[in-house]
Design a protein around this motif. Sequence first.
Motif, PDB file in Angstrom:
ATOM      1  N   TYR A 232      -3.878  11.029  -1.365  1.00 29.70           N
ATOM      2  CA  TYR A 232      -3.851  10.427  -2.902  1.00 29.70           C
ATOM      3  C   TYR A 232      -2.381  10.917  -3.149  1.00 29.70           C
ATOM      4  O   TYR A 232      -1.470   9.852  -3.722  1.00 29.70           O
ATOM      5  CB  TYR A 232      -4.630  10.773  -3.786  1.00 29.70           C
ATOM      6  CG  TYR A 232      -4.529  10.288  -5.208  1.00 29.70           C
ATOM      7  CD1 TYR A 232      -4.971   9.030  -5.404  1.00 29.70           C
ATOM      8  CD2 TYR A 232      -3.765  11.166  -6.134  1.00 29.70           C
ATOM      9  CE1 TYR A 232      -4.254   8.481  -6.759  1.00 29.70           C
ATOM     10  CE2 TYR A 232      -3.727  10.714  -7.360  1.00 29.70           C
ATOM     11  CZ  TYR A 232      -3.768   9.341  -7.585  1.00 29.70           C
ATOM     12  OH  TYR A 232      -3.546   8.736  -8.834  1.00 29.70           O
ATOM     13  N   GLU A 233      -1.920  12.057  -3.065  1.00 29.79           N
ATOM     14  CA  GLU A 233      -0.667  12.598  -3.732  1.00 29.79           C
ATOM     15  C   GLU A 233       0.421  12.027  -2.951  1.00 29.79           C
ATOM     16  O   GLU A 233       1.556  11.537  -3.475  1.00 29.79           O
ATOM     17  CB  GLU A 233      -0.640  14.046  -4.056  1.00 29.79           C
ATOM     18  CG  GLU A 233      -1.806  14.699  -4.854  1.00 29.79           C
ATOM     19  CD  GLU A 233      -1.651  14.532  -6.152  1.00 29.79           C
ATOM     20  OE1 GLU A 233      -0.594  14.168  -6.768  1.00 29.79           O
ATOM     21  OE2 GLU A 233      -2.409  14.727  -6.951  1.00 29.79           O
ATOM     22  N   PHE A 234       0.312  12.266  -1.549  1.00 24.91           N
ATOM     23  CA  PHE A 234       1.536  11.526  -0.780  1.00 24.91           C
ATOM     24  C   PHE A 234       1.560   9.934  -1.146  1.00 24.91           C
ATOM     25  O   PHE A 234       2.716   9.535  -1.101  1.00 24.91           O
ATOM     26  CB  PHE A 234       0.856  11.797   0.554  1.00 24.91           C
ATOM     27  CG  PHE A 234       2.177  11.644   1.580  1.00 24.91           C
ATOM     28  CD1 PHE A 234       3.494  12.209   1.516  1.00 24.91           C
ATOM     29  CD2 PHE A 234       2.145  10.632   2.577  1.00 24.91           C
ATOM     30  CE1 PHE A 234       4.434  12.141   2.323  1.00 24.91           C
ATOM     31  CE2 PHE A 234       3.134  10.303   3.507  1.00 24.91           C
ATOM     32  CZ  PHE A 234       4.218  11.120   3.512  1.00 24.91           C
TER      33      PHE A 234
ATOM     34  N   LEU B 236       9.638  19.232  -0.797  1.00 22.21           N
ATOM     35  CA  LEU B 236       8.591  20.286  -0.422  1.00 22.21           C
ATOM     36  C   LEU B 236       7.452  19.864  -0.691  1.00 22.21           C
ATOM     37  O   LEU B 236       6.578  20.158   0.398  1.00 22.21           O
ATOM     38  CB  LEU B 236       9.097  21.630  -1.044  1.00 22.21           C
ATOM     39  CG  LEU B 236       8.469  22.696  -0.469  1.00 22.21           C
ATOM     40  CD1 LEU B 236       8.573  22.835   1.123  1.00 22.21           C
ATOM     41  CD2 LEU B 236       8.784  23.867  -1.187  1.00 22.21           C
ATOM     42  N   ALA B 237       7.090  19.478  -1.853  1.00 26.52           N
ATOM     43  CA  ALA B 237       5.704  18.967  -2.017  1.00 26.52           C
ATOM     44  C   ALA B 237       5.228  18.058  -1.139  1.00 26.52           C
ATOM     45  O   ALA B 237       3.973  17.922  -0.588  1.00 26.52           O
ATOM     46  CB  ALA B 237       5.479  18.600  -3.382  1.00 26.52           C
ATOM     47  N   THR B 238       6.092  16.954  -0.883  1.00 27.36           N
ATOM     48  CA  THR B 238       5.497  16.043   0.108  1.00 27.36           C
ATOM     49  C   THR B 238       5.448  16.452   1.710  1.00 27.36           C
ATOM     50  O   THR B 238       4.514  16.088   2.261  1.00 27.36           O
ATOM     51  CB  THR B 238       6.357  14.651  -0.232  1.00 27.36           C
ATOM     52  OG1 THR B 238       7.805  14.855   0.291  1.00 27.36           O
ATOM     53  CG2 THR B 238       6.442  13.998  -1.300  1.00 27.36           C
TER      54      THR B 238
ATOM     55  N   TYR C  42      -2.032   4.959   2.720  1.00 24.66           N
ATOM     56  CA  TYR C  42      -2.733   6.403   2.437  1.00 24.66           C
ATOM     57  C   TYR C  42      -3.595   6.367   1.216  1.00 24.66           C
ATOM     58  O   TYR C  42      -4.720   7.002   1.243  1.00 24.66           O
ATOM     59  CB  TYR C  42      -1.692   7.393   2.150  1.00 24.66           C
ATOM     60  CG  TYR C  42      -1.023   8.059   3.440  1.00 24.66           C
ATOM     61  CD1 TYR C  42      -1.646   8.996   4.198  1.00 24.66           C
ATOM     62  CD2 TYR C  42       0.329   7.381   3.723  1.00 24.66           C
ATOM     63  CE1 TYR C  42      -0.987   9.262   5.411  1.00 24.66           C
ATOM     64  CE2 TYR C  42       0.845   7.822   4.982  1.00 24.66           C
ATOM     65  CZ  TYR C  42       0.147   8.686   5.668  1.00 24.66           C
ATOM     66  OH  TYR C  42       0.922   9.087   6.978  1.00 24.66           O
ATOM     67  N   TRP C  43      -3.499   5.486   0.221  1.00 33.72           N
ATOM     68  CA  TRP C  43      -4.650   5.333  -0.717  1.00 33.72           C
ATOM     69  C   TRP C  43      -5.857   4.700  -0.163  1.00 33.72           C
ATOM     70  O   TRP C  43      -6.968   4.970  -0.428  1.00 33.72           O
ATOM     71  CB  TRP C  43      -4.042   4.292  -1.999  1.00 33.72           C
ATOM     72  CG  TRP C  43      -3.199   4.999  -2.787  1.00 33.72           C
ATOM     73  CD1 TRP C  43      -3.464   6.197  -3.292  1.00 33.72           C
ATOM     74  CD2 TRP C  43      -2.156   4.478  -3.702  1.00 33.72           C
ATOM     75  NE1 TRP C  43      -2.566   6.603  -4.248  1.00 33.72           N
ATOM     76  CE2 TRP C  43      -1.780   5.474  -4.493  1.00 33.72           C
ATOM     77  CE3 TRP C  43      -1.521   3.278  -3.777  1.00 33.72           C
ATOM     78  CZ2 TRP C  43      -0.743   5.418  -5.328  1.00 33.72           C
ATOM     79  CZ3 TRP C  43      -0.410   3.080  -4.425  1.00 33.72           C
ATOM     80  CH2 TRP C  43       0.026   4.369  -5.216  1.00 33.72           C
ATOM     81  N   ARG C  44      -5.547   3.787   1.014  1.00 28.35           N
ATOM     82  CA  ARG C  44      -6.759   3.172   1.700  1.00 28.35           C
ATOM     83  C   ARG C  44      -7.614   4.193   2.250  1.00 28.35           C
ATOM     84  O   ARG C  44      -8.831   4.334   2.174  1.00 28.35           O
ATOM     85  CB  ARG C  44      -6.300   1.924   2.484  1.00 28.35           C
ATOM     86  CG  ARG C  44      -7.693   1.317   3.255  1.00 28.35           C
ATOM     87  CD  ARG C  44      -7.261   0.169   3.887  1.00 28.35           C
ATOM     88  NE  ARG C  44      -7.259  -0.918   3.297  1.00 28.35           N
ATOM     89  CZ  ARG C  44      -6.176  -1.655   2.864  1.00 28.35           C
ATOM     90  NH1 ARG C  44      -5.221  -1.483   3.334  1.00 28.35           N
ATOM     91  NH2 ARG C  44      -6.407  -2.729   2.138  1.00 28.35           N
ATOM     92  N   ARG C  45      -7.010   5.204   2.870  1.00 27.37           N
ATOM     93  CA  ARG C  45      -7.575   6.166   3.790  1.00 27.37           C
ATOM     94  C   ARG C  45      -8.291   7.071   2.670  1.00 27.37           C
ATOM     95  O   ARG C  45      -9.522   7.514   3.067  1.00 27.37           O
ATOM     96  CB  ARG C  45      -6.597   7.006   4.562  1.00 27.37           C
ATOM     97  CG  ARG C  45      -6.095   6.242   5.711  1.00 27.37           C
ATOM     98  CD  ARG C  45      -5.051   7.281   6.596  1.00 27.37           C
ATOM     99  NE  ARG C  45      -5.493   8.438   6.954  1.00 27.37           N
ATOM    100  CZ  ARG C  45      -4.865   9.512   7.445  1.00 27.37           C
ATOM    101  NH1 ARG C  45      -3.465   9.240   7.546  1.00 27.37           N
ATOM    102  NH2 ARG C  45      -5.312  10.298   7.884  1.00 27.37           N
ATOM    103  N   ALA C  46      -7.554   7.553   1.607  1.00 31.93           N
ATOM    104  CA  ALA C  46      -8.281   8.331   0.472  1.00 31.93           C
ATOM    105  C   ALA C  46      -9.454   7.652  -0.004  1.00 31.93           C
ATOM    106  O   ALA C  46     -10.717   8.025  -0.207  1.00 31.93           O
ATOM    107  CB  ALA C  46      -7.320   8.684  -0.396  1.00 31.93           C
ATOM    108  N   ALA C  47      -9.508   6.461  -0.235  1.00 28.01           N
ATOM    109  CA  ALA C  47     -10.414   5.501  -0.966  1.00 28.01           C
ATOM    110  C   ALA C  47     -11.790   5.515   0.046  1.00 28.01           C
ATOM    111  O   ALA C  47     -12.761   5.447  -0.413  1.00 28.01           O
ATOM    112  CB  ALA C  47      -9.961   4.112  -1.401  1.00 28.01           C
TER     113      ALA C  47
END
Length: 101
Positions: free
Chosen positions: A47-49, A28-30, A69-74
């Motif tokens: 980041y969490e995803f 559910l969180a994801t 997703y880490w790259r997008r958030a970064a």
Amino acid sequence: SSSSSSSSSPSSSNTTTTINILEANPKLATSWWKMAIDAHEHIQSMYEFAAALYCGEGVPEDESQAVHYWRRAAECGHASAAYMLGDCLLDGVGTKRDRGE
């Protein structure tokens, strides 16, 4: 003296605190993180995803998508995402090893 024992019981106390504990639900969180990303480009959700994808918690493990997703958030300035992206680049996890990026 017996009246003091009856006034200390939880049912008669007005100061009793109820604590509700939520069960962890990674699936559910994801799904909520993904919705927040898709609808609002929510950086913390990226980041969490990514962390969930990296560990396979709530979603199938997918290190390359975690890196995405880490790259997008970064790129949006998320320091922890930049750290995790760098770690993946250093070790070649989920992406081609690139110690220069």
